[in-house]
Scaffold this motif. Structure first.
Motif, short mmCIF file in Angstrom:
data_model
loop_
_atom_site.label_atom_id
_atom_site.label_comp_id
_atom_site.label_asym_id
_atom_site.label_seq_id
_atom_site.Cartn_x
_atom_site.Cartn_y
_atom_site.Cartn_z
N LEU A 65 0.84 -1.21 0.00
CA LEU A 65 0.00 0.00 0.00
C LEU A 65 0.87 1.25 0.00
O LEU A 65 0.46 2.29 -0.51
CB LEU A 65 -0.92 0.00 1.23
CG LEU A 65 -1.92 -1.16 1.31
CD1 LEU A 65 -2.70 -1.08 2.61
CD2 LEU A 65 -2.86 -1.14 0.12
N GLY A 81 -0.89 -7.61 4.84
CA GLY A 81 -0.02 -7.19 3.75
C GLY A 81 1.39 -7.74 3.93
O GLY A 81 1.60 -8.73 4.64
N ARG A 122 2.75 -0.07 -6.03
CA ARG A 122 1.45 0.36 -5.47
C ARG A 122 0.41 0.40 -6.58
O ARG A 122 0.69 0.89 -7.68
CB ARG A 122 1.62 1.77 -4.89
CG ARG A 122 0.39 2.37 -4.24
CD ARG A 122 0.69 3.78 -3.71
NE ARG A 122 0.56 4.82 -4.74
CZ ARG A 122 1.56 5.46 -5.31
NH1 ARG A 122 2.81 5.22 -4.98
NH2 ARG A 122 1.35 6.38 -6.24
N ASP A 158 -9.70 0.73 2.40
CA ASP A 158 -8.43 0.40 3.06
C ASP A 158 -7.47 -0.23 2.07
O ASP A 158 -6.29 0.10 2.02
CB ASP A 158 -8.69 -0.60 4.20
CG ASP A 158 -8.87 0.10 5.52
OD1 ASP A 158 -9.08 1.34 5.51
OD2 ASP A 158 -8.82 -0.57 6.56
N SER A 159 -7.96 -1.20 1.33
CA SER A 159 -7.12 -1.93 0.39
C SER A 159 -8.05 -2.67 -0.55
O SER A 159 -9.24 -2.82 -0.29
CB SER A 159 -6.23 -2.93 1.12
OG SER A 159 -7.04 -3.95 1.70
N ALA A 209 -6.25 -7.59 -6.31
CA ALA A 209 -4.95 -6.92 -6.46
C ALA A 209 -3.97 -7.79 -7.24
O ALA A 209 -3.27 -7.31 -8.14
CB ALA A 209 -4.39 -6.58 -5.07
#
Lengths: 249, 249
Positions: free
Chosen positions: A174, A201, A214, A222-223, A229
């Motif tokens: 992140l 993470g 990133r 938040d993510s 991802a």
């Protein structure tokens, strides 16, 4: 083989539940197939009949086993499962690596394996502790992709680095200082994308291990979900490597 | 409010289970919050104490309700849930649309909502039949993202087109004639990404509705997971729109 038990990670074999995963297992890892289990109700299914014929041709015994299927899948409507021998994969020399550091969720891991096969990340390193990649829930979510991949386990990231030295590492963080677009534009083989655990993470020290990458987003979450991802990352690198290869022709 | 029941889609209210989703509900949709349920064991949790204080400040009654929490979440370790009023969203004029045609899986839908918030797709159209977007499993997978989005339901794609005419449509199809990179490079607002059902994708006629878009992959998998495909699509379009905006500055 002894009486088939509900899956436990200490067993030397596991189950690929569902017609599609069982078929993928037979097609891509026939030497690991021990036995094909079929539900009596699958007799009307063309897919199941085809799978039974293919199994017998490959010398894999097929048997009707309704109760075993219900026990191992926890479902009433599981029509087929392949019993297969677990095995560590051997990495090939040419494909990029997907490195999963402590993945914790079976559905995410299965989805990432499926995506890895889709984008040519045929070498998948799993750093333990991690969810068991032979858990039938993983195999179900992966649609059997693991049988076409080289999946290897390592006790630590250092062990992975010792086994596979000299690679360009892209830890996804992140706080990564390089955007995915920048990182992919300068992608160089041999490369490894490194994804952290769902909740925590990657540890901060990974920022010094390569190109901390990133995925830019609005900041209102938040993510991203881990499998999303990883999918975005693999797609971006696969696209960049493909473009590079086309330029060289 | 009557006695709280296990969630059913016919109820006018639903539950946002978990500290994080409940907090998101209170922060982003306070006018829809009806009651905060807390587990007696949550008393030691700072997060739960903060949420209780915030709820009381917002005029939302907080109560200890261990048995209700266990009943509605199906879990023993659910420490908090917000009871909230269901409501159709109103689309804003500026954000791109994510259109989900018959999404069938609660986890995938939640993950796509979370991703949509991350990439600024604040308008989400759901074409019915579809999994209930207020199902607590969706809210849990979305981490409460729906409370920051405009989620609207339509009885058919035609109804969506009538309500939102003149948009550039990008149906994602395995047979799409345009690659994602090409489509995103020429992205024009107002735009809508259209994603099909997990098992069946989009009907063929969607190829004539806009720019049929394909995510290139190795061909060794049938398809990507829906939430992964939607994530790759939203990331590509969000990146292209952001670059376009930066060029205009």
């Amino acid at each position: 083989m002894p009486k088939l038990e509900a899956y436990d990670k200490s067993l030397p074999y596991s189950y690929a539940p569902g017609l599609f995963p069982a078929t993928e297992c037979l097609r891509n890892a026939p030497e690991r197939c021990l036995r094909l289990l079929l539900h009596s109700r699958s007799a009307e299914s063309e897919g199941a009949a085809g799978l039974r014929a293919a199994a017998e041709l490959a010398g894999v015994r097929a048997e009707t086993a309704d109760r075993v299927l219900a026990r191992i899948s926890g479902k009433e409507n599981c029509f087929a499962a392949m019993v297969y021998r677990k095995e560590e994969g051997a990495f090939d020399e040419t494909s990029p690596h997907l490195v999963l550091h402590h993945p914790g969720d079976a559905g995410n891991l299965g989805t990432m394996l499926r995506t890895a096969l889709g984008f040519g990340f045929l070498n998948v390193a799993i750093i333990r502790p991690a969810v068991d990649s032979d858990d039938p829930r993983v195999t179900r979510a992966s649609m059997g992709a693991a049988f076409s991949l080289h999946v290897r386990h390592f006790a630590s990231f250092e062990e992975y680095e010792r086994a596979c030295p000299g690679r360009r590492l892209y830890p996804f963080m992140l706080t990564g200082s390089v955007t995915l677009a920048q990182a992919a534009a300068q992608a160089q083989m041999p490369l490894s994308l490194v994804m952290g655990n769902e909740a925590t993470g990657l540890p901060e020290e990974f920022a010094r291990k390569g190109v901390p990458t990133r995925i830019p987003h609005s900041g209102r979450i938040d993510s991203l979900n881990l499998a999303v991802a990883a999918g975005i990352g693999m797609h971006a690198f696969a696209s960049a490597l493909r473009e590079r290869a086309q330029e060289q022709i």
